[in-house]
Design an enzyme around this catalytic site. Structure first.
Site, PDB file in Angstrom:
ATOM      1  N   GLN A 223     -10.991   9.079 -49.412  1.00 54.01           N
ATOM      2  CA  GLN A 223     -10.259   9.797 -48.373  1.00 54.01           C
ATOM      3  C   GLN A 223      -9.523   8.829 -47.461  1.00 54.01           C
ATOM      4  O   GLN A 223      -9.751   7.613 -47.480  1.00 54.01           O
ATOM      5  CB  GLN A 223     -11.217  10.695 -47.583  1.00 54.01           C
ATOM      6  CG  GLN A 223     -11.859  11.774 -48.454  1.00 54.01           C
ATOM      7  CD  GLN A 223     -12.482  12.879 -47.655  1.00 54.01           C
ATOM      8  OE1 GLN A 223     -12.048  13.212 -46.551  1.00 54.01           O
ATOM      9  NE2 GLN A 223     -13.514  13.501 -48.226  1.00 54.01           N
ATOM     10  N   LYS A 239     -11.135   6.578 -38.781  1.00 51.34           N
ATOM     11  CA  LYS A 239     -11.208   7.830 -39.524  1.00 51.34           C
ATOM     12  C   LYS A 239     -10.708   8.948 -38.628  1.00 51.34           C
ATOM     13  O   LYS A 239     -11.205   9.109 -37.503  1.00 51.34           O
ATOM     14  CB  LYS A 239     -12.636   8.100 -40.007  1.00 51.34           C
ATOM     15  CG  LYS A 239     -13.079   7.146 -41.112  1.00 51.34           C
ATOM     16  CD  LYS A 239     -14.356   7.597 -41.796  1.00 51.34           C
ATOM     17  CE  LYS A 239     -14.697   6.666 -42.949  1.00 51.34           C
ATOM     18  NZ  LYS A 239     -15.925   7.080 -43.679  1.00 51.34           N
ATOM     19  N   GLU A 260     -14.366  14.224 -44.846  1.00 51.58           N
ATOM     20  CA  GLU A 260     -15.172  13.339 -44.024  1.00 51.58           C
ATOM     21  C   GLU A 260     -14.940  13.679 -42.555  1.00 51.58           C
ATOM     22  O   GLU A 260     -13.847  14.085 -42.168  1.00 51.58           O
ATOM     23  CB  GLU A 260     -14.808  11.876 -44.293  1.00 51.58           C
ATOM     24  CG  GLU A 260     -15.243  11.397 -45.664  1.00 51.58           C
ATOM     25  CD  GLU A 260     -15.082   9.897 -45.829  1.00 51.58           C
ATOM     26  OE1 GLU A 260     -14.351   9.289 -45.024  1.00 51.58           O
ATOM     27  OE2 GLU A 260     -15.687   9.347 -46.766  1.00 51.58           O
ATOM     28  N   ALA A 343     -14.722   2.239 -36.003  1.00 50.67           N
ATOM     29  CA  ALA A 343     -15.938   1.477 -36.306  1.00 50.67           C
ATOM     30  C   ALA A 343     -15.614  -0.004 -36.340  1.00 50.67           C
ATOM     31  O   ALA A 343     -14.606  -0.427 -36.922  1.00 50.67           O
ATOM     32  CB  ALA A 343     -16.514   1.917 -37.646  1.00 50.67           C
ATOM     33  N   MET A 345     -15.383  -3.588 -37.543  1.00 47.82           N
ATOM     34  CA  MET A 345     -15.349  -4.126 -38.903  1.00 47.82           C
ATOM     35  C   MET A 345     -16.372  -5.253 -39.054  1.00 47.82           C
ATOM     36  O   MET A 345     -16.629  -6.015 -38.127  1.00 47.82           O
ATOM     37  CB  MET A 345     -13.956  -4.654 -39.231  1.00 47.82           C
ATOM     38  CG  MET A 345     -12.901  -3.563 -39.372  1.00 47.82           C
ATOM     39  SD  MET A 345     -13.166  -2.520 -40.822  1.00 47.82           S
ATOM     40  CE  MET A 345     -12.774  -3.685 -42.134  1.00 47.82           C
ATOM     41  N   LEU A 346     -16.932  -5.349 -40.240  1.00 46.85           N
ATOM     42  CA  LEU A 346     -17.816  -6.454 -40.566  1.00 46.85           C
ATOM     43  C   LEU A 346     -16.987  -7.701 -40.848  1.00 46.85           C
ATOM     44  O   LEU A 346     -15.778  -7.610 -41.056  1.00 46.85           O
ATOM     45  CB  LEU A 346     -18.668  -6.090 -41.782  1.00 46.85           C
ATOM     46  CG  LEU A 346     -19.627  -4.912 -41.580  1.00 46.85           C
ATOM     47  CD1 LEU A 346     -20.315  -4.564 -42.902  1.00 46.85           C
ATOM     48  CD2 LEU A 346     -20.661  -5.229 -40.512  1.00 46.85           C
ATOM     49  N   ASP A 412     -24.085  11.966 -49.808  1.00 44.24           N
ATOM     50  CA  ASP A 412     -23.071  11.127 -50.452  1.00 44.24           C
ATOM     51  C   ASP A 412     -23.436   9.643 -50.386  1.00 44.24           C
ATOM     52  O   ASP A 412     -22.611   8.811 -50.018  1.00 44.24           O
ATOM     53  CB  ASP A 412     -21.723  11.385 -49.773  1.00 44.24           C
ATOM     54  CG  ASP A 412     -20.566  10.717 -50.512  1.00 44.24           C
ATOM     55  OD1 ASP A 412     -20.624  10.652 -51.744  1.00 44.24           O
ATOM     56  OD2 ASP A 412     -19.631  10.249 -49.857  1.00 44.24           O
ATOM     57  N   GLU A 417     -24.863  -1.619 -49.531  1.00 46.80           N
ATOM     58  CA  GLU A 417     -24.442  -3.020 -49.567  1.00 46.80           C
ATOM     59  C   GLU A 417     -25.424  -3.922 -48.826  1.00 46.80           C
ATOM     60  O   GLU A 417     -26.154  -3.474 -47.932  1.00 46.80           O
ATOM     61  CB  GLU A 417     -23.050  -3.178 -48.941  1.00 46.80           C
ATOM     62  CG  GLU A 417     -21.942  -2.482 -49.712  1.00 46.80           C
ATOM     63  CD  GLU A 417     -20.571  -2.726 -49.111  1.00 46.80           C
ATOM     64  OE1 GLU A 417     -20.440  -3.660 -48.286  1.00 46.80           O
ATOM     65  OE2 GLU A 417     -19.626  -1.987 -49.446  1.00 46.80           O
ATOM     66  N   ASP A 432     -20.458   4.083 -44.225  1.00 43.33           N
ATOM     67  CA  ASP A 432     -19.758   5.264 -44.745  1.00 43.33           C
ATOM     68  C   ASP A 432     -20.610   6.520 -44.620  1.00 43.33           C
ATOM     69  O   ASP A 432     -21.203   7.003 -45.591  1.00 43.33           O
ATOM     70  CB  ASP A 432     -19.357   5.040 -46.206  1.00 43.33           C
ATOM     71  CG  ASP A 432     -18.268   6.015 -46.644  1.00 43.33           C
ATOM     72  OD1 ASP A 432     -17.779   6.787 -45.804  1.00 43.33           O
ATOM     73  OD2 ASP A 432     -17.922   6.015 -47.845  1.00 43.33           O
TER      74      ASP A 432
END
Length: 523
Positions: A223, A239, A260, A343, A345-346, A412, A417, A432
């Protein structure tokens, strides 16, 4: 009559007596205060011995998982031993309100304040949320700053400033680092962030207020989502709002067919933090202008070509992705304002590679087929013999994630990770979560399959779940306290009261599964 004048020795005696009297009064006051405080402490507030890597296993086929890294423990007395034993092996059906609380609370009414604090504040001060942590070694940190002589920089300061970036003045002093860099440098082997780190509030404020310089579509996934850039090289995953916050998923839709939800990402971060996991990157909500903060600044031609004005005069776009990226499924402002989640970011994969693992309890993603775990009740016996689940804490980490997913009704979870730097001895990233919190009127018991089939749970997780089931620390109440106050007037809350009530109902279901495991496996 001859009057005698008191000598120095007599005055000294008087002073000593006065001092003793004052000391006795102080001791009496301290004793009374400690008695009053003790009367307000719940039974679960006792100091608890624990290793964070220890699990409670009732499976007769294998021993409990353990880690080579042991945490220091807190000494406990005989009474504390009895409290822990009773908590872990209750003889009766689990009750949400213990006897002591019934005396303090009127029937049907929760305690909104604990000793003058909100329930969330009281929860985070509880011993179960302040357990001793392992001493971090050099190898337990994900990233380290390069020294100035090793730093390489190909861009000039003029080029950066022309692009809108702030002039760099970072040094080895942490005070010069932007919040997103402090977040990255705070990632350790055991958690994504430290809940007590003051930088967490700075990072969420940064995400909610910092100027947006660029917006491009992020590749991958099914998405639409955008990658947002900020002036000092920070980035966030956006998002957009696709449906009303309180819109419940149609019962006829499969778990892989729903939109989502931006508010689900925000709520998932808070729930993960309330459970004490600290494995979801910080997420905030924000109101943006789709014209000035996306359309006019994007360098993504695929994204810019998808903008159009709807018949109602709203500015819309749809981008390119596998599902729901078409003019029939647009994202629209009102007419320019759009609510989104952002969110943190890593670290980039080039400096902190991550490994993606297929979940053993992955669903078939088919209208007709069933996965292996749905057809084999003894499926966990196979998983426990398969690396990396055959040793270490990976299995109980996966069960932690299943409990989180069940509480927010997220079906879902096909992959998870980990950071490659830490190998198999580390936590799982709970990324997610956009398909969570879709339905509040029904639960999905199959999400708890890992817990049901393995009958294994981490000790600290179980104790925190039981704490959150108490009236004084009810999960729905602490979540209500944790979720940010909505700056947008006239819209539904981030989580409706129906969703908050569902959290309590699902928590009861989790504890019931644990109770059933304990009754089936007395070993």
């Amino acid at each position: 009559m001859i009057r005698l004048k008191p000598g120095r020795s007599t005055r000294s005696i008087y002073l000593v007596l006065a001092g003793l009297s004052l000391a006795l009064h102080l001791l009496l006051a301290i004793f009374c205060l400690s008695v009053l405080q003790t009367a307000c402490i719940l039974p679960n507030s006792s100091t608890i011995k624990r290793t964070d890597d220890q699990s409670i296993s009732h499976s007769s086929s294998s021993s409990a998982a353990s880690s080579s890294h042991k945490l220091p423990t807190i000494p406990q007395n005989e009474e504390n031993h009895k409290l822990i034993a009773k908590a872990l092996h209750p003889k009766e059906k689990y009750s949400f309100v213990n006897a002591n609380e019934k005396k303090l609370t009127a029937p049907g009414k929760g305690i909104q304040k604990v000793k003058g604090r909100s329930k969330l504040e009281a929860l985070f001060k509880h011993p179960l949320y302040n357990l001793p942590r392992p001493e971090l070694q050099e190898a337990d940190w994900l990233l380290r700053l390069k020294t100035n002589e090793h730093a390489e920089d190909s861009e000039s300061e003029e080029e950066r400033e022309d692009e809108g970036y702030d002039k760099l003045n970072w040094t080895n002093d942490v005070e010069t680092h932007p919040p997103w860099l402090r977040f990255h440098l705070g990632i350790s082997r055991w958690e994504l962030y430290n809940r007590k780190d003051p930088n967490l509030a700075q990072l969420t404020h940064y995400l909610a207020t910092k100027q947006i310089l660029r917006a491009v579509q992020k590749t991958g996934g099914t998405q639409l989502k955008l990658l947002i850039s900020f002036p000092n090289y920070g980035e966030a995953l956006l998002k957009p709002m696709r449906q009303a916050r309180d819109a419940e998923t149609d019962v006829n839709l499969f778990y892989f067919s729903d939109f989502e939800r931006h508010n689900a990402e925000i709520a998932a971060f808070h729930l993960d933090r309330v459970l004490g996991f600290n494995r979801i990157p910080p997420v905030v909500g924000r109101l943006i202008n789709v014209t000035t903060e996306i359309r006019e600044i994007t360098t993504d031609n695929r994204l810019s070509r998808s903008f159009f004005t709807s018949p109602a005069g709203n500015i819309c776009f749809y981008g390119q992705c596998e599902y729901y990226c078409s003019s029939e499924h647009p994202v629209c402002g009102q007419p320019h304002a759009l609510e989104v989640s952002l969110a943190a970011m890593l670290p980039d994969l080039t400096i902190a590679p991550r490994r993606s693992w297929r979940s053993p309890w992955r669903r078939a993603y088919s209208h007709k087929k069933l996965a292996k775990w749905e057809k084999d009740a003894a499926y966990c016996d196979t998983v426990k013999k398969t690396p990396p689940y055959s040793h270490g804490t990976r299995l109980v980490d996966l069960i932690d994630m299943a409990i989180l997913d069940f509480l927010m009704s997220n079906m879902d979870r096909h992959h998870y990770e980990t950071f490659e730097e830490f190998g198999n001895d580390t936590f799982l990233l709970h990324l997610d979560n956009g398909r969570a919190f879709g339905r509040h009127s029904q639960d999905e018991p199959s999400i708890l399959a890992p817990l049901k089939q393995c009958c294994r749970i981490r000790r600290s997780t179980l104790l925190r779940l039981r704490l959150l089931s108490l009236t004084s620390f009810r999960l729905s109440d602490v979540m209500r306290d944790s979720l940010p106050q909505d700056p947008l007037a006239g819209v539904a809350p981030l989580l409706s009261e129906a969703h908050l009530s569902a959290l309590d109902r699902r928590l009861a279901a989790v504890l019931q599964v644990v109770q059933s495991c304990q009754e089936q496996h007395t070993d």
